[in-house]
Design a protein around this motif. Structure first.
Motif, PDB file in Angstrom:
ATOM      1  N   LEU A 150       0.365   3.534  -0.449  1.00  0.00           N
ATOM      2  CA  LEU A 150       0.119   2.353   0.379  1.00  0.00           C
ATOM      3  C   LEU A 150      -0.348   2.728   1.773  1.00  0.00           C
ATOM      4  CD1 LEU A 150       0.516  -0.736   1.047  1.00  0.00           C
ATOM      5  CD2 LEU A 150       2.875  -0.152   1.589  1.00  0.00           C
ATOM      6  N   SER A 151       0.371   3.635   2.406  1.00  0.00           N
ATOM      7  CA  SER A 151       0.051   3.979   3.785  1.00  0.00           C
ATOM      8  C   SER A 151      -1.266   4.716   3.890  1.00  0.00           C
ATOM      9  CB  SER A 151       1.168   4.833   4.383  1.00  0.00           C
ATOM     10  OG  SER A 151       2.398   4.127   4.365  1.00  0.00           O
ATOM     11  N   MET A 182       3.398  -9.616 -10.149  1.00  0.00           N
ATOM     12  CA  MET A 182       4.331  -8.594  -9.697  1.00  0.00           C
ATOM     13  C   MET A 182       5.385  -8.307 -10.758  1.00  0.00           C
ATOM     14  SD  MET A 182       7.275  -7.785  -8.017  1.00  0.00           S
ATOM     15  CE  MET A 182       7.913  -9.431  -7.760  1.00  0.00           C
ATOM     16  N   LEU A 195      -0.353  -2.582  -6.006  1.00  0.00           N
ATOM     17  CA  LEU A 195      -0.078  -2.849  -4.598  1.00  0.00           C
ATOM     18  C   LEU A 195      -0.769  -4.116  -4.114  1.00  0.00           C
ATOM     19  CD1 LEU A 195      -0.323   0.764  -3.144  1.00  0.00           C
ATOM     20  CD2 LEU A 195       1.717  -0.654  -3.310  1.00  0.00           C
ATOM     21  N   ARG A 196      -1.977  -4.343  -4.600  1.00  0.00           N
ATOM     22  CA  ARG A 196      -2.726  -5.505  -4.113  1.00  0.00           C
ATOM     23  C   ARG A 196      -2.417  -6.761  -4.912  1.00  0.00           C
ATOM     24  NH1 ARG A 196      -7.064  -2.203  -1.133  1.00  0.00           N
ATOM     25  NH2 ARG A 196      -7.938  -0.978  -2.848  1.00  0.00           N
ATOM     26  N   ILE A 239       0.985  -7.676  -5.487  1.00  0.00           N
ATOM     27  CA  ILE A 239       2.398  -8.000  -5.330  1.00  0.00           C
ATOM     28  C   ILE A 239       2.614  -9.344  -4.667  1.00  0.00           C
ATOM     29  CG2 ILE A 239       3.111  -5.616  -5.258  1.00  0.00           C
ATOM     30  CD1 ILE A 239       3.181  -5.756  -2.292  1.00  0.00           C
ATOM     31  N   SER A 240       1.588  -9.916  -4.045  1.00  0.00           N
ATOM     32  CA  SER A 240       1.766 -11.241  -3.446  1.00  0.00           C
ATOM     33  C   SER A 240       1.824 -12.321  -4.513  1.00  0.00           C
ATOM     34  CB  SER A 240       0.637 -11.529  -2.452  1.00  0.00           C
ATOM     35  OG  SER A 240      -0.615 -11.455  -3.100  1.00  0.00           O
ATOM     36  N   ALA A 267       4.750   5.324  -4.023  1.00  0.00           N
ATOM     37  CA  ALA A 267       4.111   4.049  -3.703  1.00  0.00           C
ATOM     38  C   ALA A 267       3.901   3.898  -2.203  1.00  0.00           C
ATOM     39  CB  ALA A 267       4.954   2.893  -4.242  1.00  0.00           C
ATOM     40  N   VAL A 301       3.888  -6.140 -13.422  1.00  0.00           N
ATOM     41  CA  VAL A 301       3.728  -4.768 -12.929  1.00  0.00           C
ATOM     42  C   VAL A 301       5.069  -4.055 -12.888  1.00  0.00           C
ATOM     43  CG1 VAL A 301       3.178  -3.430 -10.885  1.00  0.00           C
ATOM     44  CG2 VAL A 301       1.618  -5.212 -11.646  1.00  0.00           C
ATOM     45  N   LYS A 351      -9.247  -5.852  -5.465  1.00  0.00           N
ATOM     46  CA  LYS A 351      -8.903  -7.086  -4.757  1.00  0.00           C
ATOM     47  C   LYS A 351      -7.576  -7.684  -5.174  1.00  0.00           C
ATOM     48  CE  LYS A 351     -13.768  -8.347  -4.187  1.00  0.00           C
ATOM     49  NZ  LYS A 351     -14.699  -9.485  -4.119  1.00  0.00           N
ATOM     50  N   VAL A 400      -4.347   2.421   1.046  1.00  0.00           N
ATOM     51  CA  VAL A 400      -4.551   0.986   1.226  1.00  0.00           C
ATOM     52  C   VAL A 400      -4.591   0.619   2.702  1.00  0.00           C
ATOM     53  CG1 VAL A 400      -3.670  -1.304   0.660  1.00  0.00           C
ATOM     54  CG2 VAL A 400      -3.440   0.547  -0.982  1.00  0.00           C
ATOM     55  N   MET A 401      -3.630   1.119   3.466  1.00  0.00           N
ATOM     56  CA  MET A 401      -3.600   0.762   4.877  1.00  0.00           C
ATOM     57  C   MET A 401      -4.453   1.693   5.713  1.00  0.00           C
ATOM     58  SD  MET A 401       0.062  -0.804   5.545  1.00  0.00           S
ATOM     59  CE  MET A 401      -0.892  -1.845   6.623  1.00  0.00           C
TER      60      MET A 401
END
Lengths: 188, 188
Positions: free
Chosen positions: A156-157, A116, A107-108, A110-111, A152, A119, A29, A160-161
């Motif tokens: 991600l693609s 971030m 990746l989750r 970075i917001s 990465a 990392v 998460k 995650v996506m």
DNA sequence: TTGGGTTGTCAACAATCGTTTACATAAGGT
DNA sequence: ACCTTATGTAAACGATTGTTGACAACCCAA
């Protein structure tokens, strides 16, 4: 590690249980999405202990990060085998639930700016710089960073996506393409 | 658009102001990081209007997403110029504050599953599939997806994470490397 | 067995979140 | 000018968040 059957009081053990639960929760998460209570419950203890042992959520995140990005087994291969090995690694990786994956964690998270930053520093020191040393040629830092960013982006693609075009069904097609891209950065 | 000097009541205008403020806020902080009150304040109105006009935060996010990923100007170039043009685009891109960037919005919202699903669908339809049609050869969908993932990884590493090795200082070195990678996927 | 420090639990705090309700005000047709 | 509708504001709700302090239970040494 929600072992509640035996309640032996052990600070180090619960500390480690919290850390492991945190790694998993953060991977699933991200830093902001995972809650302290949820982590404590998965560790089989109270949320207050998280603050007692780690000083706060952010420091727990930092603790979950140390040693996470030690993915340097590939560097022991001879240079001519690296691209194909890494491509196979990327393609053969399977996404299991309830597991610790530093790439998901990164990746989750970075917001969150401070997460971030942690990392980024960790990846720079333990991955990018190490790979640059290993590559050891002209613009080796840029080539290493491009390998990392390519990795990465694929992670991600695909995971995650959930891109359909990069799904497991096309592994035989993807692997050589990935290997070729990586080889380009190795050769320079 | 915090124009409070003239308070002419105009539903469509405030709706648009909210949408624009949302696009910027979501780009900077992601779906979870940006708050409704903060968006409303940037739009110069009350937070309740967000729910009145869009039905909720998630639907506002979905509205902010429509038409966001129309980055197909590059496809009008001849195929032999594409790689270099896209590499120059990636390298010449500058990150300004208070601006709408669909890539930032996507990257910083992937920790939210439902937001991620919306983003994935939008990218698949308006980017990956379009690029696959344009490439139009063997494994065109995989090649298009790899271009997209490479783009995302570079964006992530350079702008979001702030990788030093991929900073503006190395644009002259990076551009040809990127172009070569892209060319590999165009040729197949 | 008794005391003291460690380990864990509980409850509450203050802040923030998205959302909803009730109310005020401007706009426009009659 | 009046009334209805549309538009905007204000306040509060309920839920959740990270965090903290007070308290209980356990372990171990004396």
């Amino acid at each position: 590690m929600a072992e509640k059957t035996i309640k032996t009081r052990n600070a180090d053990a619960t500390k480690e249980a919290i850390l492991e639960a945190a790694r998993i929760a953060f991977s699933e998460k991200g830093m902001d999405g995972a809650g302290v209570r949820e982590i404590a419950e998965a560790a089989g203890c109270n949320a207050a202990l998280v603050n007692r042992y780690f000083g706060g959520k952010e420091q727990l995140f930092a603790a979950a990060l140390v040693g996470a990005f030690d993915m340097n087994q590939l560097l022991e291969l001879p240079k001519e085998d690296f691209a194909e090995a890494m491509a196979n690694y990327m393609v053969s990786k399977r996404t299991e639930c309830k597991t610790f994956d530093p790439m998901f964690l990164a990746l989750r998270s970075i917001s969150n700016p401070s997460a971030m930053q942690l990392v980024q520093a960790e990846i720079q020191r333990h991955v990018t710089d190490v790979y640059a040393d290993w590559l050891d040629g002209e613009n080796c830092h840029q080539r290493a960073a491009l390998i990392g960013s390519f990795f990465a982006g694929f992670y991600l693609s695909r995971f995650v996506m959930g891109s359909k075009s990069l799904s497991f069904d096309h592994d035989e097609v993807l692997a050589p393409m990935i290997a070729k891209t990586l080889q380009g950065y190795i050769d320079g």
